[in-house]
Design a protein around this motif. Sequence first.
Motif, mmCIF file in Angstrom:
data_model
loop_
_atom_site.group_PDB
_atom_site.id
_atom_site.type_symbol
_atom_site.label_atom_id
_atom_site.label_comp_id
_atom_site.label_asym_id
_atom_site.label_seq_id
_atom_site.Cartn_x
_atom_site.Cartn_y
_atom_site.Cartn_z
ATOM 1 N N LEU A 135 48.854 60.364 49.881
ATOM 2 C CA LEU A 135 47.446 59.335 50.735
ATOM 3 C C LEU A 135 47.244 58.427 49.319
ATOM 4 C CD1 LEU A 135 45.640 58.187 52.259
ATOM 5 C CD2 LEU A 135 43.864 59.762 51.488
ATOM 6 N N ILE A 136 48.028 57.422 48.722
ATOM 7 C CA ILE A 136 47.513 56.313 48.197
ATOM 8 C C ILE A 136 45.761 55.589 48.518
ATOM 9 C CG2 ILE A 136 47.882 54.061 46.806
ATOM 10 C CD1 ILE A 136 51.073 54.914 47.180
ATOM 11 N N ALA A 137 45.130 56.425 47.513
ATOM 12 C CA ALA A 137 43.955 55.290 47.882
ATOM 13 C C ALA A 137 42.735 55.363 46.534
ATOM 14 C CB ALA A 137 43.069 56.327 48.923
ATOM 15 N N THR A 138 43.376 53.529 46.113
ATOM 16 C CA THR A 138 43.100 53.707 44.706
ATOM 17 C C THR A 138 42.408 52.317 45.103
ATOM 18 O OG1 THR A 138 45.459 52.670 44.501
ATOM 19 C CG2 THR A 138 45.479 54.566 43.718
ATOM 20 N N GLY A 139 41.466 51.612 46.156
ATOM 21 C CA GLY A 139 40.956 50.804 46.484
ATOM 22 C C GLY A 139 41.909 49.199 46.018
ATOM 23 N N ALA A 140 41.122 48.505 45.261
ATOM 24 C CA ALA A 140 42.000 47.046 44.886
ATOM 25 C C ALA A 140 41.820 47.173 43.283
ATOM 26 C CB ALA A 140 40.446 46.291 45.687
ATOM 27 N N GLN A 141 41.924 47.215 42.644
ATOM 28 C CA GLN A 141 42.777 46.683 41.086
ATOM 29 C C GLN A 141 42.294 46.184 39.648
ATOM 30 O OE1 GLN A 141 41.671 50.350 39.857
ATOM 31 N NE2 GLN A 141 41.806 50.793 41.811
ATOM 32 N N GLY A 142 42.356 44.635 41.179
ATOM 33 C CA GLY A 142 42.167 43.616 40.445
ATOM 34 C C GLY A 142 41.208 42.536 40.591
ATOM 35 N N GLY A 171 35.602 37.926 44.908
ATOM 36 C CA GLY A 171 36.618 39.268 45.189
ATOM 37 C C GLY A 171 37.856 39.834 44.547
ATOM 38 N N TYR A 172 38.251 41.097 44.780
ATOM 39 C CA TYR A 172 38.354 42.327 44.529
ATOM 40 C C TYR A 172 40.396 41.902 45.041
ATOM 41 C CZ TYR A 172 34.884 44.930 42.465
ATOM 42 O OH TYR A 172 33.433 44.736 41.329
ATOM 43 N N GLY A 224 43.593 43.609 45.428
ATOM 44 C CA GLY A 224 44.607 45.499 44.817
ATOM 45 C C GLY A 224 46.143 44.822 44.261
ATOM 46 N N THR A 225 46.898 45.423 43.608
ATOM 47 C CA THR A 225 47.981 44.542 43.028
ATOM 48 C C THR A 225 49.136 46.404 43.200
ATOM 49 O OG1 THR A 225 46.938 46.701 40.831
ATOM 50 C CG2 THR A 225 46.670 44.069 40.648
ATOM 51 N N SER A 226 50.470 45.862 42.717
ATOM 52 C CA SER A 226 51.342 46.072 42.958
ATOM 53 C C SER A 226 51.325 47.853 41.509
ATOM 54 C CB SER A 226 52.742 45.671 43.051
ATOM 55 O OG SER A 226 53.679 46.817 42.966
ATOM 56 N N ALA A 227 51.798 48.465 41.549
ATOM 57 C CA ALA A 227 51.330 49.795 40.721
ATOM 58 C C ALA A 227 53.006 50.563 41.085
ATOM 59 C CB ALA A 227 50.290 51.169 41.106
ATOM 60 N N GLU A 228 53.010 51.607 39.703
ATOM 61 C CA GLU A 228 54.265 51.070 38.919
ATOM 62 C C GLU A 228 54.316 52.359 39.960
ATOM 63 O OE1 GLU A 228 56.331 53.229 34.891
ATOM 64 O OE2 GLU A 228 53.926 52.282 34.864
ATOM 65 N N GLY A 229 56.130 52.530 40.583
ATOM 66 C CA GLY A 229 56.511 53.644 41.257
ATOM 67 C C GLY A 229 56.847 53.342 42.696
ATOM 68 N N TYR A 230 56.006 52.132 42.800
ATOM 69 C CA TYR A 230 55.267 51.715 44.337
ATOM 70 C C TYR A 230 56.980 51.375 44.322
ATOM 71 C CZ TYR A 230 50.685 50.957 44.960
ATOM 72 O OH TYR A 230 49.460 51.140 44.925
ATOM 73 N N ASP A 231 58.423 50.898 43.734
ATOM 74 C CA ASP A 231 59.615 50.631 43.774
ATOM 75 C C ASP A 231 60.731 51.766 43.977
ATOM 76 O OD1 ASP A 231 58.818 47.785 43.923
ATOM 77 O OD2 ASP A 231 59.517 47.609 42.244
ATOM 78 N N SER A 232 59.791 52.598 43.516
ATOM 79 C CA SER A 232 60.902 54.007 43.829
ATOM 80 C C SER A 232 60.522 55.149 44.582
ATOM 81 C CB SER A 232 60.904 55.534 41.925
ATOM 82 O OG SER A 232 58.780 55.502 42.441
#
Length: 457
Positions: free
Chosen positions: A95-102, A309-310, A312-320
């Motif tokens: 589960l990815i629940a990292t919120g909106a980091q940007g 507003g905040y 979300g940003t693409s995180a390292e590893g999404y592509d993998s």
Amino acid sequence: MRLAVVGSGPAAFYTVIRALQKVPSLNVTIFEKGFAPFGLVRTGVAPDHPEVKSCQERFTQLIDDNPKQINYLGNVEIGKDISLKQLSDQYNAVLIATGAQGNRQLGIENNTAGKPLRGVVPARNFVNWYNGVHDGALFDPSLLNARKATIIGNGNVALDIVRVLLSPLQRWKDIEFCDLGSSVYDGISKSKIEHIDVVGRRGLFQSAFTNKEFRELLNLVPMLPVDPKSELDVEPITRIDKKKIKLINGISTGLFDNELLKSNKKSFQFKFHRVPVKFHGDERVTAVEYTYNGKRVVEETDLVFTSIGYMGTSAEGYDSVGAQFDVKTGTLLRNPETGIVEGTANIFASGWAATGSSGAIAATMRDAFVEGDLIADYLQKHNDTTAIEDNEKQQESPINDNINTQDAVSTLEQGNKRIITWNDWKKLDHEEIRRGEIVGKSREKFETKEQALEYLK
């Protein structure tokens, strides 16, 4: 069955709560980038709103009551300390629940001669600062030597900033369970800001703040007349809009009449239909240029908070793992029927990572419950005797003997990673509360990861 959770804010906890209701035997490992859990409940909710933070007690109780099933690994960054691909391979579901980091961008330049102007600050940086998150020195409190500030954006975060900067100082000492840091109080007490403009691109009825937040502010900080005045001539349609007008009219009828408000010499003002196009200044911002009524206008200011507003940003590893991320909305794309992130086999997402940065904790909880149900359905359908959750064939974890996280932990330990366990966090939590009691507050926070790790030595 095993679930890896990336992030430890409300979306993470509410999803886990729901999944455990449906799959009581589920083992959960929570990976948190910071040293402390609870996400924006700890770092985003204003210090004078302790009631909103009460959900932390439920989250804490969840882990305390389930030590054999839930493991917390703090100070672990996915993509740096361990890959998302590894989690996907080692756990039945992730589960990815990292919120909106940007942060959402205004789309206008903020530099002169190639250097960013001082005094143009993302609202998130300031919110982090007044919530005791001082890693990386994201906000320089010396900027508060300004006389006038401008907030571009008019949601609840904007009103939070106005309230934090312009409320009478005595109020912070009167709030029960307040966790405003001593260094932050010192910075606010030295602030010279006397007035704040809250600027919106559209009109009053398109503003994003809630009436509850608005009413609270009107009881604390004097409000100057709305600009343009014609905004008050627009006929309200919805009940919410009618309430906004009623609150504004209440200023002149004495609805807001208390000694705290009367003693406050500071002020704020709503300004509408202004679209920012340029920041002025040499080294530090001195004015904002807008388009207004078809013309260009320049309005002086000493400090600008961008609060649109905040994101979300693409995180390292999404592509993998093939995760589909929409850069326009800043969200992971989910299959509406299964809840699985598009392009992946066993990865889910909840909260702002999937919905975007809108809605209060209640909205996040509703989304998390739906996703928790879908995760439970997935796990129950894919449960078989050869799955990796076969506890009899796996080694014991050195962190928690009851949870089989040997592979993930081994990867972290091989990199000499200092993992902050749940017991470590409890020590930090108790110390924050102890320090807070000394100064008459609910807690005195550790402000940096280095401070927390030093205490744990």
